[in-house]
Design a protein around this motif. Structure first.
Motif, short mmCIF file in Angstrom:
data_model
loop_
_atom_site.label_atom_id
_atom_site.label_comp_id
_atom_site.label_asym_id
_atom_site.label_seq_id
_atom_site.Cartn_x
_atom_site.Cartn_y
_atom_site.Cartn_z
N THR A 1 0.82 -1.22 0.00
CA THR A 1 0.00 0.00 0.00
C THR A 1 0.85 1.26 0.00
OG1 THR A 1 -0.17 0.07 2.42
CG2 THR A 1 -1.85 -1.20 1.22
N ALA A 2 2.11 1.15 0.37
CA ALA A 2 3.02 2.30 0.33
C ALA A 2 4.45 1.80 0.25
CB ALA A 2 2.84 3.20 1.55
N LEU A 3 5.27 2.45 -0.58
CA LEU A 3 6.68 2.09 -0.75
C LEU A 3 7.50 3.37 -0.71
CD1 LEU A 3 6.19 -0.38 -3.73
CD2 LEU A 3 6.65 -1.02 -1.36
N VAL A 4 8.60 3.32 0.04
CA VAL A 4 9.49 4.47 0.15
C VAL A 4 10.92 4.02 -0.14
CG1 VAL A 4 10.30 6.37 1.61
CG2 VAL A 4 8.01 5.41 1.98
N VAL A 5 11.59 4.73 -1.03
CA VAL A 5 13.01 4.49 -1.30
C VAL A 5 13.71 5.84 -1.34
CG1 VAL A 5 14.74 3.64 -2.92
CG2 VAL A 5 12.62 2.35 -2.58
N SER A 6 14.71 5.99 -0.50
CA SER A 6 15.57 7.17 -0.54
C SER A 6 16.98 6.68 -0.84
CB SER A 6 15.55 7.91 0.80
OG SER A 6 14.26 8.45 1.06
#
Length: 395
Positions: free
Chosen positions: A193-198
């Motif tokens: 439902t949510a993906l974060v890549v920094s």
């Protein structure tokens, strides 16, 4: 137990400043164990802008003079191991460079009082290196019997690191973080439902190109159909990530213990793993707890399992053993608790012997998790499922 919910885990790359510190600390553990299988190591590392600082307590044959001072040769080997670690990760930046960073070594001899309690002597068995509680966990959510949120968080960053090291992409730098939120239905993960890549990057890269690359990685590494809409995929939310690694944020050994274990899906005793030799139950008892939990799930005795061990400094036998199968077990937990100590000796020496831990095997554990890895010869022995048959026969 809830059946339907959202859950999130994060991972960090090998170039994250805390992970740089973890890997240097474990490089020192490996260096000393390669010289003396009974070496005692508690090595903490600080990394910051062009600076690497070691501190801690050690005991190892052949590296100290009569006054307990490290020999010049040992000093040089320690520094070389630290710099080689940073070079392997890929730091050749103005703010943090494997060759040019200042290096300081404050390792000193282990306390004689700690040694007295830990060492085996006469009729006294080897005692635990400290008091504490340790946890192990396994779940049938993934092939490696790990929580799916952490499993995919690691996979995303491992793929990006592979692309960076191979030269497949030329705009990635070592520092990166990921975060995966999954929806669970009937206690099983079904979609993101949510993906974060920094990710740290070269200054010249176009952000649209970077985002397209990351979305391609996400699509490759997550199951088909799991990707959420673009509005729920966050790539470098700050806009730029050029200054990173220890130059952007100081790193310390042991600050990523949830990344190291189960991504928050299970308890953690509090003690870090990296930088510690296997007489420290923070490390070895956490490994044997994972080993037992994984074998219980692999044997079909439960779909989820948490195990806790506790120890007192200088005391060999654990003070307690707790098994929780979270309502998924086919065998009463008390029966499992009675059987496990008969199959695995849970003293520090028994654990080290069963898992063959007195070897230079630890640096690979210090990035992308200590658990859910493939056993390979001497490495990751606690991930083996060779206890399955014995468990089935005993229960």
């Amino acid at each position: 137990m809830r059946s339907n919910y959202l859950f999130t885990s994060e991972s960090v790359s090998e170039g994250h400043p805390d992970k740089v510190s973890d890997q240097i600390s474990d490089a020192i553990v490996d260096l000393f164990l390669s010289k003396d299988p009974e070496a005692r190591v508690a090595c903490e590392t600080l990394t910051t802008t062009n600076r690497i600082v070691l501190a801690g307590e050690i005991r190892c044959k052949g590296i100290m003079d009569a006054d307990g001072v490290l020999t010049p040769e040992a000093q040089a080997e320690i520094e070389a191991a630290a710099r080689a670690t940073v070079k392997r990760i890929g730091y050749e930046q103005e703010g943090f460079h494997w060759q040019h960073a200042d290096f300081a070594n404050h390792l000193h001899p282990q306390s004689a009082h700690i040694a007295m309690g830990v060492d085996e002597s006469g009729n006294k068995d080897e005692g635990a290196g400290d008091q504490g509680i340790m946890f192990g966990y396994a779940s049938d959510e993934t092939p490696d019997l790990m929580p799916a949120t952490l499993y995919y968080s690691h996979r995303i960053l491992q793929r990006m690191a592979k692309d960076r090291h191979s030269g497949h992409v030329d705009f990635l730098e070592p520092d990166a973080k990921s975060q995966v939120t999954l929806a669970y239905e009937n206690e099983k993960p079904v979609r993101a439902t949510a993906l974060v890549v920094s990710t740290q990057h070269v200054e010249s890269v176009d952000q649209a190109r970077l985002r397209d690359y990351v979305k391609g990685v996400l699509n490759d590494e997550l199951p088909n159909g799991w990707l959420p809409g673009d509005e729920s995929i966050f790539v470098n939310p700050t806009g730029l990530f050029v200054i990173g690694g220890p130059d952007g944020d100081a790193g310390l050994t042991g600050r990523k213990i949830i990344v190291d274990t189960y991504g928050g899906a299970a308890p953690h005793g509090g003690g870090a793993f990296s930088g510690k030799d296997p007489t420290k139950v923070d490390r070895s008892a956490a490994y044997i707890s994972r080993y037992m939990a994984k074998n219980i799930v692999a044997a079909g005795l439960a779909t989820r399992c948490t195990i806790q061990l506790s120890y007192a400094i200088g005391v060999a036998e654990p003070l307690s053993l707790y098994v929780d199968t979270h309502g998924t077990g086919t065998v009463d937990e008390a029966r499992i608790e009675a059987v496990l100590p008969k199959l695995v000796r849970l003293t520090p020496k028994g654990i080290r012997t069963h898992l063959a831990l007195n070897k230079p095997i630890y640096q690979p554990t210090a990035a992308y998790g200590h658990f859910g890895r493939q056993p390979d010869g001497d490495f990751f022995t606690w991930e083996k499922t060779d206890l399955v048959d014995a468990l089935k026969q005993a229960l």
